[in-house]
Design a protein around this motif. Structure first.
Motif, PDB file in Angstrom:
ATOM      1  N   ALA A  23      -9.397   1.469   2.100  1.00  0.00           N
ATOM      2  CA  ALA A  23     -10.014   1.079   3.166  1.00  0.00           C
ATOM      3  C   ALA A  23     -10.340   2.280   4.189  1.00  0.00           C
ATOM      4  CB  ALA A  23      -9.103  -0.101   3.909  1.00  0.00           C
ATOM      5  N   HIS A  24     -11.412   2.137   5.254  1.00  0.00           N
ATOM      6  CA  HIS A  24     -11.427   2.937   6.172  1.00  0.00           C
ATOM      7  C   HIS A  24     -12.002   4.434   5.762  1.00  0.00           C
ATOM      8  CE1 HIS A  24      -9.433   0.168   8.607  1.00  0.00           C
ATOM      9  NE2 HIS A  24      -8.251   0.036   8.173  1.00  0.00           N
ATOM     10  N   ILE A  25     -12.849   4.189   4.675  1.00  0.00           N
ATOM     11  CA  ILE A  25     -13.551   5.345   4.201  1.00  0.00           C
ATOM     12  C   ILE A  25     -15.010   5.347   4.937  1.00  0.00           C
ATOM     13  CG2 ILE A  25     -14.612   6.725   2.454  1.00  0.00           C
ATOM     14  CD1 ILE A  25     -12.277   5.661   0.684  1.00  0.00           C
ATOM     15  N   ASP A  41     -16.359  14.480  -1.820  1.00  0.00           N
ATOM     16  CA  ASP A  41     -15.157  13.974  -0.977  1.00  0.00           C
ATOM     17  C   ASP A  41     -15.252  12.504  -0.725  1.00  0.00           C
ATOM     18  OD1 ASP A  41     -12.401  14.493  -0.063  1.00  0.00           O
ATOM     19  OD2 ASP A  41     -13.511  14.133   1.924  1.00  0.00           O
ATOM     20  N   TYR A  42     -16.359  12.216   0.053  1.00  0.00           N
ATOM     21  CA  TYR A  42     -16.540  10.975   0.239  1.00  0.00           C
ATOM     22  C   TYR A  42     -16.747   9.818  -0.818  1.00  0.00           C
ATOM     23  CZ  TYR A  42     -19.637   6.920   1.272  1.00  0.00           C
ATOM     24  OH  TYR A  42     -20.051   5.285   1.067  1.00  0.00           O
ATOM     25  N   LEU A  43     -17.639  10.396  -1.905  1.00  0.00           N
ATOM     26  CA  LEU A  43     -17.781   9.433  -2.979  1.00  0.00           C
ATOM     27  C   LEU A  43     -16.569   9.193  -3.872  1.00  0.00           C
ATOM     28  CD1 LEU A  43     -20.496   8.314  -3.839  1.00  0.00           C
ATOM     29  CD2 LEU A  43     -20.988  10.171  -5.477  1.00  0.00           C
ATOM     30  N   PHE A  44     -15.622  10.357  -4.363  1.00  0.00           N
ATOM     31  CA  PHE A  44     -14.728  10.216  -5.362  1.00  0.00           C
ATOM     32  C   PHE A  44     -13.345  10.424  -4.695  1.00  0.00           C
ATOM     33  CE2 PHE A  44     -18.629  11.998  -7.702  1.00  0.00           C
ATOM     34  CZ  PHE A  44     -18.760  10.815  -8.416  1.00  0.00           C
ATOM     35  N   ASN A  45     -13.084  11.488  -3.734  1.00  0.00           N
ATOM     36  CA  ASN A  45     -11.762  11.662  -3.739  1.00  0.00           C
ATOM     37  C   ASN A  45     -10.976  10.349  -2.822  1.00  0.00           C
ATOM     38  OD1 ASN A  45     -11.886  14.067  -4.885  1.00  0.00           O
ATOM     39  ND2 ASN A  45     -12.087  15.246  -2.997  1.00  0.00           N
ATOM     40  N   ARG A  46      -9.852   9.975  -3.148  1.00  0.00           N
ATOM     41  CA  ARG A  46      -9.086   9.152  -2.798  1.00  0.00           C
ATOM     42  C   ARG A  46      -7.690   9.411  -2.078  1.00  0.00           C
ATOM     43  NH1 ARG A  46     -13.445   7.672  -2.413  1.00  0.00           N
ATOM     44  NH2 ARG A  46     -14.602   6.044  -3.006  1.00  0.00           N
ATOM     45  N   SER A  47      -7.097   8.774  -1.172  1.00  0.00           N
ATOM     46  CA  SER A  47      -5.957   9.240  -0.575  1.00  0.00           C
ATOM     47  C   SER A  47      -4.778   8.948  -1.543  1.00  0.00           C
ATOM     48  CB  SER A  47      -5.721   8.543   0.581  1.00  0.00           C
ATOM     49  OG  SER A  47      -6.535   8.870   1.608  1.00  0.00           O
ATOM     50  N   ASN A  48      -5.072   8.000  -2.387  1.00  0.00           N
ATOM     51  CA  ASN A  48      -3.962   7.332  -3.295  1.00  0.00           C
ATOM     52  C   ASN A  48      -2.524   7.567  -2.771  1.00  0.00           C
ATOM     53  OD1 ASN A  48      -3.454   6.423  -6.118  1.00  0.00           O
ATOM     54  ND2 ASN A  48      -3.352   8.421  -6.711  1.00  0.00           N
ATOM     55  N   THR A  49      -2.250   6.975  -1.578  1.00  0.00           N
ATOM     56  CA  THR A  49      -0.956   7.263  -0.963  1.00  0.00           C
ATOM     57  C   THR A  49       0.055   6.626  -1.474  1.00  0.00           C
ATOM     58  OG1 THR A  49      -2.251   7.207   1.122  1.00  0.00           O
ATOM     59  CG2 THR A  49       0.178   7.303   1.170  1.00  0.00           C
ATOM     60  N   LYS A  50       1.157   7.423  -1.819  1.00  0.00           N
ATOM     61  CA  LYS A  50       2.337   6.762  -2.170  1.00  0.00           C
ATOM     62  C   LYS A  50       3.206   6.480  -1.071  1.00  0.00           C
ATOM     63  CE  LYS A  50       6.446   7.737  -5.042  1.00  0.00           C
ATOM     64  NZ  LYS A  50       7.270   8.666  -5.850  1.00  0.00           N
ATOM     65  N   GLY A  51       3.503   5.243  -0.521  1.00  0.00           N
ATOM     66  CA  GLY A  51       3.843   4.766   0.677  1.00  0.00           C
ATOM     67  C   GLY A  51       2.833   3.689   1.408  1.00  0.00           C
ATOM     68  N   LEU A  52       2.988   4.081   2.818  1.00  0.00           N
ATOM     69  CA  LEU A  52       1.945   3.131   3.517  1.00  0.00           C
ATOM     70  C   LEU A  52       0.585   3.402   3.163  1.00  0.00           C
ATOM     71  CD1 LEU A  52       1.593   1.050   5.715  1.00  0.00           C
ATOM     72  CD2 LEU A  52       1.754   2.709   7.490  1.00  0.00           C
ATOM     73  N   PHE A  53      -0.353   2.248   2.830  1.00  0.00           N
ATOM     74  CA  PHE A  53      -1.636   2.210   2.245  1.00  0.00           C
ATOM     75  C   PHE A  53      -2.393   1.253   2.835  1.00  0.00           C
ATOM     76  CE2 PHE A  53      -4.730   1.863  -1.183  1.00  0.00           C
ATOM     77  CZ  PHE A  53      -5.240   3.254  -1.092  1.00  0.00           C
ATOM     78  N   TYR A  54      -3.576   1.625   2.924  1.00  0.00           N
ATOM     79  CA  TYR A  54      -4.447   0.601   3.835  1.00  0.00           C
ATOM     80  C   TYR A  54      -5.873   0.494   2.609  1.00  0.00           C
ATOM     81  CZ  TYR A  54      -2.136   1.716   7.888  1.00  0.00           C
ATOM     82  OH  TYR A  54      -1.322   2.087   8.938  1.00  0.00           O
ATOM     83  N   GLU A  55      -5.926  -0.825   2.267  1.00  0.00           N
ATOM     84  CA  GLU A  55      -6.850  -0.982   1.081  1.00  0.00           C
ATOM     85  C   GLU A  55      -7.507  -2.483   1.704  1.00  0.00           C
ATOM     86  OE1 GLU A  55      -4.390  -1.578  -2.220  1.00  0.00           O
ATOM     87  OE2 GLU A  55      -3.233  -3.279  -1.343  1.00  0.00           O
ATOM     88  N   ARG A  56      -8.856  -2.450   0.818  1.00  0.00           N
ATOM     89  CA  ARG A  56      -9.630  -3.726   1.188  1.00  0.00           C
ATOM     90  C   ARG A  56      -9.377  -4.648  -0.075  1.00  0.00           C
ATOM     91  NH1 ARG A  56     -15.133  -0.992   0.698  1.00  0.00           N
ATOM     92  NH2 ARG A  56     -14.335  -0.352  -1.580  1.00  0.00           N
TER      93      ARG A  56
END
Lengths: 93, 416
Positions: A23-25, A41-56
């Motif tokens: 979320a929040h891109i 970066d906008y189109l393809f890169n993702r945070s892919n966070t291990k831990g707290l993550f915000y998603e849609r």
């Protein structure tokens, strides 16, 4: 499987929903003005966070509305659910 | 290190198999290596093996945060094939398959490669057209590939229901007879043993906690067992690629998703090839022990939990019961998940990163096992030269900037 608390319908099982990733891109305001690197970066890169993550998520077999979820991607615990347009709430694991 | 052979087996039988040597050493990390490989799965260990064997570089360490092959290498459904659509993918996967064919001899370790054939089913007209296109593309690349009609599918795999009135009618299939399965643990152990024999240090229980980067250039890594310096560092950590990239200060076009598999009760042999169906996201083979090894589709959410959603299992088992009615009377014994690193074009990333001297090999997604030898071979060449070789070249991280994507997502008969 998750029990997701839809902000419009209440708790429903995950099979009613579909996850649409981070979320929040923000889409760049003027795509022509930015470099290929910034666009990629906008189109393809993702945070892919291990831990707290915000998603849609979208409740496609329910109210069909979109909303955001804060989740710990290690424990898979859902920590908060909030509506589109709202700022991510402060959550603790 | 003793060579494994029928004679060593007989000799050890005389001592009740109590005197086998350890297959690899367990050294303490040295302060510095020429090349450091992060990740002791199949890809990382294969990289170390080919660095030592093909490039004569043996001042190499593989560091692994846990035990060897405990990640996706030990969690996949062991399918090996090379019938990919695009030139770049066909090249690297076919190279990989050729290495698979001689791998037991190369490693002096029985990896139980079993070229029993891989069928990809078509259930509708679209599947059928795509399948035909892919088979012809494969044949133009010199990759063996056949088209089977429904009757031929039935002859190859009699347990499948090919009735035109079934829920998932089988129009036909592609068949790659050189494809098959291999024993996944043995691949990790075989590469580890062979690399160790050539002087590579394999260091388990050693987790990377940070990178030492000076003026945009790699100098080493910080680990739970102290700092280790290296002029070149290769990262082969699959699902945790984004985590390591974050430590090194750059972003990746990768998402980590759970992918599940399960096995049944062992039964008598009834299926002697691998059967995959992209349309229903299920793939099945029968192991040498008699268990059905069944792979599912991946979940769509980011997770590092190594657990998937149960509805995925329910979905594929429902479909499998339609395709193979006898499965409804079988018991499933175990299910598990792995974390796969999926890229936007479903093709791997092998090559440079924005940090000089730091290289990455990831993004193999749901199909990395088959790529293990080819991946290691290409990544070793890339690490040895400091530049990607011809095979790795197209799989650069930079392709997401240039737009030269290798779009296998809808092309490769892969159950993505």
């Amino acid at each position: 499987m998750f029990l997701i608390d839809c902000p419009y319908c209440g708790p429903r099982q995950q099979t009613e929903f579909h996850c649409h990733g981070e979320a929040h891109i923000a889409r760049p305001k003027d795509p022509d003005a930015i470099s290929d690197t910034e666009w990629a970066d906008y189109l393809f890169n993702r945070s892919n966070t291990k831990g707290l993550f915000y998603e849609r998520w979208v409740h496609n077999h329910g109210c069909r509305r979109w909303f955001n979820v804060a989740r710990d991607t290690v424990s898979d615990r859902i920590l908060a659910v909030y509506r589109m347009g709202e700022k991510p709430p402060k959550v603790t694991k | 290190m003793a060579k494994y052979s029928v004679f060593s087996l007989a000799r050890n039988a005389l001592s009740y198999h109590e005197n086998w040597q350890r297959a690899w050493r367990s050294p303490a990390p040295k302060p510095e290596y020429d090349i450091l490989v992060i990740g002791g799965g199949g890809h990382g260990l294969a990289t170390a093996h080919y660095l030592a064997k093909e490039h004569g570089i043996n001042n190499v360490a593989v560091i692994e945060k846990s035990w060897l092959g405990g990640g996706n290498t030990g969690r996949n459904t062991t399918i090996v094939r090379s019938n990919y659509l695009w030139d770049e993918s066909a090249a690297i996967y076919e190279h990989s398959l050729k290495l698979w064919e001689g791998l037991s001899q190369d490693l002096n370790f029985n990896i139980m490669f079993s070229p029993r054939g891989v069928m990809n089913l078509a259930h509708n007209l679209h599947d059928w057209r795509e399948l035909n296109r892919r088979v012809h593309a494969n044949r133009l690349h010199g990759i063996d590939s056949e088209i089977l009609d429904a009757a031929q599918v039935k002859a190859e795999a009699p347990i499948f229901n090919v009735s035109p009135t079934s829920r998932y009618p089988i129009i036909g299939a592609s068949m790659q007879r050189r494809g098959g399965t291999a024993r996944h643990d043995a691949v990790a152990w075989g590469y580890a043993r062979a690399a160790d024999q050539r002087g590579v240090d394999i260091i388990q229980n050693c987790e990377v906690t940070g990178f030492v980067i000076n003026n945009g250039k790699i100098e080493g890594v910080e680990t739970t067992r102290g700092r280790i310096n290296a002029k070149r560092v290769g990262v082969a950590v699959a699902g945790h690629s984004s985590v390591l990239a974050d430590m090194a200060g750059f972003r990746m076009p990768v998402e980590s998703n759970p992918l599940q598999a399960l096995v049944s009760d062992p039964i008598k042999p009834v299926l002697d090839c691998v059967v995959m169906s992209s349309a229903v996201h299920v793939y099945v083979s029968q192991s040498d022990k008699g268990e059905f090894v069944i792979g599912a589709g991946s979940d769509l959410h980011v997770s590092y939990s190594q657990r998937g959603s149960f509805d995925i299992i329910e979905g594929i088992m429902g479909a499998l019961c339609e395709l193979v009615p006898m499965v409804s009377r079988m018991k499933m014994m175990r299910q598990w998940g792995g974390i796969v690193d999926v890229t936007p074009d479903r093709s791997p990333i092998v090559g440079k990163t924005p940090v000089e001297g730091l290289f990455i090999n990831c993004g193999w997604g749901t199909g990395g096992f088959k790529g293990t030898p080819g991946s290691g071979h290409a990544f070793a060449a890339t690490l040895a030269a400091g530049e990607p070789n011809d095979m790795a070249g197209p799989f650069s991280l930079d392709r997401f900037r240039t737009g030269f994507l290798i779009d296998e997502a809808g092309a490769a008969a892969v159950a993505h």
